[in-house]
Design a protein around this motif. Structure first.
Motif, PDB file in Angstrom:
ATOM      1  N   ASP A 117       0.819  -1.367   0.008  1.00 24.93           N
ATOM      2  CA  ASP A 117      -0.100  -0.051  -0.089  1.00 24.93           C
ATOM      3  C   ASP A 117       0.957   1.355   0.061  1.00 24.93           C
ATOM      4  O   ASP A 117       0.333   2.302   0.496  1.00 24.93           O
ATOM      5  N   LEU A 118       2.091   1.080  -0.607  1.00 26.36           N
ATOM      6  CA  LEU A 118       2.761   2.414  -0.584  1.00 26.36           C
ATOM      7  C   LEU A 118       2.457   3.135  -1.859  1.00 26.36           C
ATOM      8  O   LEU A 118       2.964   3.196  -2.986  1.00 26.36           O
ATOM      9  N   ASP A 119       1.266   4.037  -1.535  1.00 25.14           N
ATOM     10  CA  ASP A 119       0.613   4.494  -2.584  1.00 25.14           C
ATOM     11  C   ASP A 119       0.724   6.146  -2.751  1.00 25.14           C
ATOM     12  O   ASP A 119      -0.065   6.905  -3.545  1.00 25.14           O
ATOM     13  N   HIS A 120       1.527   6.703  -1.967  1.00 24.42           N
ATOM     14  CA  HIS A 120       1.732   8.087  -1.797  1.00 24.42           C
ATOM     15  C   HIS A 120       3.237   8.437  -1.830  1.00 24.42           C
ATOM     16  O   HIS A 120       3.887   7.776  -1.329  1.00 24.42           O
ATOM     17  N   VAL A 121       3.453   9.520  -2.771  1.00 20.10           N
ATOM     18  CA  VAL A 121       4.903   9.955  -2.995  1.00 20.10           C
ATOM     19  C   VAL A 121       5.087  11.456  -2.729  1.00 20.10           C
ATOM     20  O   VAL A 121       4.436  12.282  -3.366  1.00 20.10           O
ATOM     21  N   PHE A 122       6.271  11.547  -2.254  1.00 20.52           N
ATOM     22  CA  PHE A 122       6.582  13.101  -2.003  1.00 20.52           C
ATOM     23  C   PHE A 122       7.957  13.154  -2.965  1.00 20.52           C
ATOM     24  O   PHE A 122       9.189  12.467  -2.629  1.00 20.52           O
ATOM     25  N   LEU A 123       7.982  13.772  -3.916  1.00 21.61           N
ATOM     26  CA  LEU A 123       9.142  14.129  -4.935  1.00 21.61           C
ATOM     27  C   LEU A 123      10.105  15.072  -4.238  1.00 21.61           C
ATOM     28  O   LEU A 123       9.702  15.999  -3.823  1.00 21.61           O
ATOM     29  N   THR A 124      11.270  14.625  -4.531  1.00 21.32           N
ATOM     30  CA  THR A 124      12.419  15.348  -3.818  1.00 21.32           C
ATOM     31  C   THR A 124      13.342  15.664  -4.881  1.00 21.32           C
ATOM     32  O   THR A 124      13.223  15.305  -6.145  1.00 21.32           O
ATOM     33  N   THR A 125      14.748  16.275  -4.587  1.00 22.50           N
ATOM     34  CA  THR A 125      15.494  16.393  -5.457  1.00 22.50           C
ATOM     35  C   THR A 125      16.731  15.423  -5.683  1.00 22.50           C
ATOM     36  O   THR A 125      17.869  15.571  -6.476  1.00 22.50           O
ATOM     37  N   GLY A 126      16.756  14.448  -4.802  1.00 22.96           N
ATOM     38  CA  GLY A 126      17.598  13.316  -4.803  1.00 22.96           C
ATOM     39  C   GLY A 126      17.643  12.343  -3.680  1.00 22.96           C
ATOM     40  O   GLY A 126      16.692  12.529  -2.737  1.00 22.96           O
ATOM     41  N   GLY A 127      18.796  11.492  -3.278  1.00 26.09           N
ATOM     42  CA  GLY A 127      18.875  10.595  -2.257  1.00 26.09           C
ATOM     43  C   GLY A 127      18.551  11.045  -0.926  1.00 26.09           C
ATOM     44  O   GLY A 127      18.061  10.807   0.020  1.00 26.09           O
TER      45      GLY A 127
END
Length: 472
Positions: A117-127
């Protein structure tokens, strides 16, 4: 030395760049004395698994940039997709009620690839920013659920989770802990590195596994289970030396987390997007359902910078509870960047269309088999390889596993010898680490192994002749 090619610059331009590099460019992990004296290997071009320096020399890049050039360099369709997106929409504000179509499409795709259920994403600039986001998300989640005291984090010694102050502190990699920097210590704890080669004397792998699991549980109980919020773990530790844990280790640690209500953060910045033959390794290879996955590197195959923190419905339901009027006051100007997201979508399309995961299964098995043949050589204490993550550990004494003195700089010596023969491996103290592009062929595997064999034998003979190695 590698054969010069058409990419060679003029001597005057090369000299100008060397001078400017020394005068103006402070590198990551900048070695001040070495850089001032020796300068850098300046790269001007890349094609597939190869890169070219200013003198036109070609190198087989067995490092894959920094674990990241998964689909290989110089792909025209990546360049066209990126250029088209620049023309259509070069930037869009990612905060509050602003969005863009490609960021949405990428988050939808990542949710479909991530396990459970890993259905939500926060986008970032790298690791690093993805791991930093995971840490902040955990704090936010615990506060939202009314557990402000549950904030302590446990990770492993000699792990690598990033280079911000916080993520470097979580990682606690010995080689990165220089005295001139300060580190965060409050509420961050560490347990043993799960390296079977360095297990305590007298322990076989099964006993070492039990030791590691008990140590983890004891650490939780010593801190207080109601105080521990999360556990950070790379499925296979990358920059810490490609540490492949004992069989069953990750699942056992995850089960302890489940028992004590501790979030399991799988740092898959390196292991995701094909390096281990899967889009994500946690569930498919280790039967662990994380609460959070962090990723970057192979997400765009390094064509543009991008990372992601992917988290569960369980966390979302708590932090997004209706009627609370909450704001997740965390973000980056360039997260959700439409051009970077376009690169990621095209990269994933290429991985799927060219069946690169299946390719890694086949060629990765061959890499494991061929690298293992180095184990009988002088200097080689251990060879660790799983698919397209590999490491050779060098020792002064195979029987005792004693390391060379730091001044010998054994990893750098062998790396430098390999570089002179057109091969790049990554030196980390007494290690040579490899993470080649996923497009690597069996012929290129042979080239890597045969070149490394030559270099190890040559360096061993050199050290023995100078009295710095006794031979075995």
């Amino acid at each position: 030395m590698a054969t010069p090619t058409k990419h060679r610059l003029s001597a005057a331009e090369e000299f100008r760049l060397i001078k400017a590099d020394k005068a103006h460019y402070m590198h990551g992990y900048h070695m001040f004395d070495e850089h001032a004296e020796q300068g850098s290997l300046n790269i001007v071009a890349g094609d597939g698994a190869y890169i070219y320096d200013t003198q036109g020399n070609r190198f087989l890049d067995a490092v894959g940039g920094m674990w990241c050039t998964n689909i290989g360099l110089g792909r025209e369709e990546m360049a066209l997709a990126i250029a088209d997106q620049v023309r259509q929409l070069a930037y869009s504000n990612p905060f509050c009620d602003m969005s863009n179509n490609v960021a949405i499409q990428l988050c939808e795709k990542l949710a479909s690839l991530a396990p459970g259920d890993l259905d939500h994403v926060f986008l970032t600039t790298g690791g690093s920013t993805a791991v930093d986001t995971a840490y902040r998300l955990i704090q936010y989640y615990q506060n939202c659920r009314g557990k402000p005291e549950k904030k302590h984090i446990i990770a492993r010694f000699n792990a690598y989770h990033g280079s911000t102050t916080l993520t470097m502190s979580i990682g606690n990699k010995a080689a990165d802990r220089v005295p001139e920097f300060d580190y965060a210590h409050e509420r961050i704890h560490h347990v043993s590195n799960p390296n079977p080669y360095r297990a305590p004397d007298g322990m076989d792998e099964a006993q070492f596994l039990e030791f590691l699991v008990k140590e983890f549980e004891d650490k939780i109980l010593a801190i207080g289970a109601d105080q521990v919020a999360g556990f950070f773990a790379e499925p296979i530790m990358g920059s810490g030396g490609v540490i492949i844990p004992p069989k069953g280790y990750l699942k056992r640690m995850w089960e302890v987390c489940q028992r004590y209500d501790i979030l399991f953060v799988a740092d898959e910045v390196v292991t995701s997007f094909g390096r281990l033959g899967k889009f994500f390794a946690s569930w498919d290879l280790f039967e662990v359902q994380p609460d959070i996955i962090t990723t970057a590197k192979g997400l765009t195959s390094a064509y543009l910078p991008l990372g992601a923190c992917i988290f569960s419905e369980r966390i979302w339901k708590v932090i997004a509870e209706p009627g609370k009027g909450r704001c997740f006051s965390h973000g980056f100007t360039y997260s959700g960047h439409p051009v970077c997201c376009t690169a990621a979508l095209k990269n994933i399309e290429i991985i799927e269309r060219e069946h690169l995961l299946e390719h890694v299964d086949v060629v990765g098995a061959y890499l494991e088999e061929r690298l293992a043949t180095l184990g009988d050589l002088p200097l080689v204490g251990d060879v660790r390889c799983q698919k397209f993550m590999a490491c050779v550990e060098f020792v002064a004494d195979k029987r005792t596993k004693a390391l060379f003195a730091d001044k010998i700089n054994i990893g750098e010596r062998i790396h430098s010898r390999a570089q002179s023969k057109g091969l790049l491996v990554r030196p980390i103290m007494h290690l040579n680490v490899m993470s080649p592009p996923l497009i690597l062929t069996c012929a290129q595997v042979d080239e890597i192994v045969e070149t490394l064999r030559e270099c190890i034998l040559e360096v061993a003979a050199e050290l023995q002749a100078s009295g710095q190695y006794q031979g075995q």
